[in-house]
Design a protein around this motif. Structure first.
Motif, PDB file in Angstrom:
ATOM      1  N   UNK A  67      35.422  10.545  52.233  1.00 32.77           N
ATOM      2  CA  UNK A  67      36.529  11.318  52.800  1.00 32.77           C
ATOM      3  C   UNK A  67      36.975  12.402  51.830  1.00 32.77           C
ATOM      4  N   UNK A  68      38.266  12.618  51.777  1.00 29.99           N
ATOM      5  CA  UNK A  68      38.832  13.618  50.863  1.00 29.99           C
ATOM      6  C   UNK A  68      39.452  12.878  49.692  1.00 29.99           C
ATOM      7  N   UNK A 125      36.697  20.154  51.998  1.00 30.82           N
ATOM      8  CA  UNK A 125      36.916  19.106  51.004  1.00 30.82           C
ATOM      9  C   UNK A 125      36.376  17.752  51.443  1.00 30.82           C
ATOM     10  N   UNK A 126      36.039  17.611  52.702  1.00 29.54           N
ATOM     11  CA  UNK A 126      35.614  16.314  53.235  1.00 29.54           C
ATOM     12  C   UNK A 126      34.203  15.957  52.765  1.00 29.54           C
ATOM     13  N   UNK A 136      32.272  18.809  62.650  1.00 30.50           N
ATOM     14  CA  UNK A 136      31.942  17.569  63.347  1.00 30.50           C
ATOM     15  C   UNK A 136      31.859  16.387  62.389  1.00 30.50           C
ATOM     16  N   UNK A 137      31.474  16.654  61.162  1.00 29.36           N
ATOM     17  CA  UNK A 137      31.380  15.613  60.147  1.00 29.36           C
ATOM     18  C   UNK A 137      32.772  15.185  59.673  1.00 29.36           C
ATOM     19  N   UNK A 138      33.694  16.133  59.598  1.00 33.41           N
ATOM     20  CA  UNK A 138      35.031  15.838  59.093  1.00 33.41           C
ATOM     21  C   UNK A 138      35.944  15.231  60.155  1.00 33.41           C
ATOM     22  N   UNK A 139      35.743  15.584  61.415  1.00 38.77           N
ATOM     23  CA  UNK A 139      36.615  15.106  62.491  1.00 38.77           C
ATOM     24  C   UNK A 139      35.795  14.401  63.552  1.00 38.77           C
ATOM     25  N   UNK A 140      36.382  13.382  64.148  1.00 38.95           N
ATOM     26  CA  UNK A 140      35.775  12.767  65.325  1.00 38.95           C
ATOM     27  C   UNK A 140      36.562  13.255  66.527  1.00 38.95           C
ATOM     28  N   UNK A 141      35.883  13.796  67.483  1.00 34.33           N
ATOM     29  CA  UNK A 141      36.550  14.302  68.664  1.00 34.33           C
ATOM     30  C   UNK A 141      36.786  15.801  68.588  1.00 34.33           C
ATOM     31  N   UNK A 142      37.423  16.308  69.607  1.00 31.98           N
ATOM     32  CA  UNK A 142      37.630  17.738  69.747  1.00 31.98           C
ATOM     33  C   UNK A 142      39.083  18.160  69.548  1.00 31.98           C
ATOM     34  N   UNK A 143      40.007  17.236  69.785  1.00 24.12           N
ATOM     35  CA  UNK A 143      41.421  17.591  69.809  1.00 24.12           C
ATOM     36  C   UNK A 143      41.968  18.026  68.443  1.00 24.12           C
TER      37      UNK A 143
END
Length: 89
Positions: free
Chosen positions: A61-62, A55-56, A29-36
């Motif tokens: 970021x990375x 790595x995030x 959840x921290x690395x991506x916003x959303x579910x897709x």
């Protein structure tokens, strides 16, 4: 202790490790916003997605060696797809 469990799960399979990481931590959840995007990564590119999640860093970021880890994950994913087609021949 948590790292050892992650390594064991990653040895079993990247999808299991990514699913457990997603269910029991907030790293995905921290690395991506959303579910897709994480769902797409779980299905098609599990090693790459798992490497990106690890790595995030929240603020930056990375960066640097993290991208090397993500590229290694991508190579693992591509080799698993390429190895399957070679074995069928």
């Amino acid at each position: 202790m948590g790292c050892c469990i992650f390594v064991i799960l990653a040895a079993i399979g990247p999808r299991v490790a990514l699913a457990c990481t997603w269910l029991f931590t907030n790293l995905v959840d921290r690395a991506f916003t959303g579910l897709l995007m994480p769902l797409f990564g779980l299905i098609l590119l599990p090693w790459t997605t798992l490497a990106y999640v690890l790595a995030y860093a929240p603020v930056v970021g990375v960066r640097g060696i993290g991208w090397v880890l993500v590229v290694c994950g991508l190579l693992l994913d591509l080799s698993s797809y390429g190895g399957g087609s070679r074995a069928r021949r």
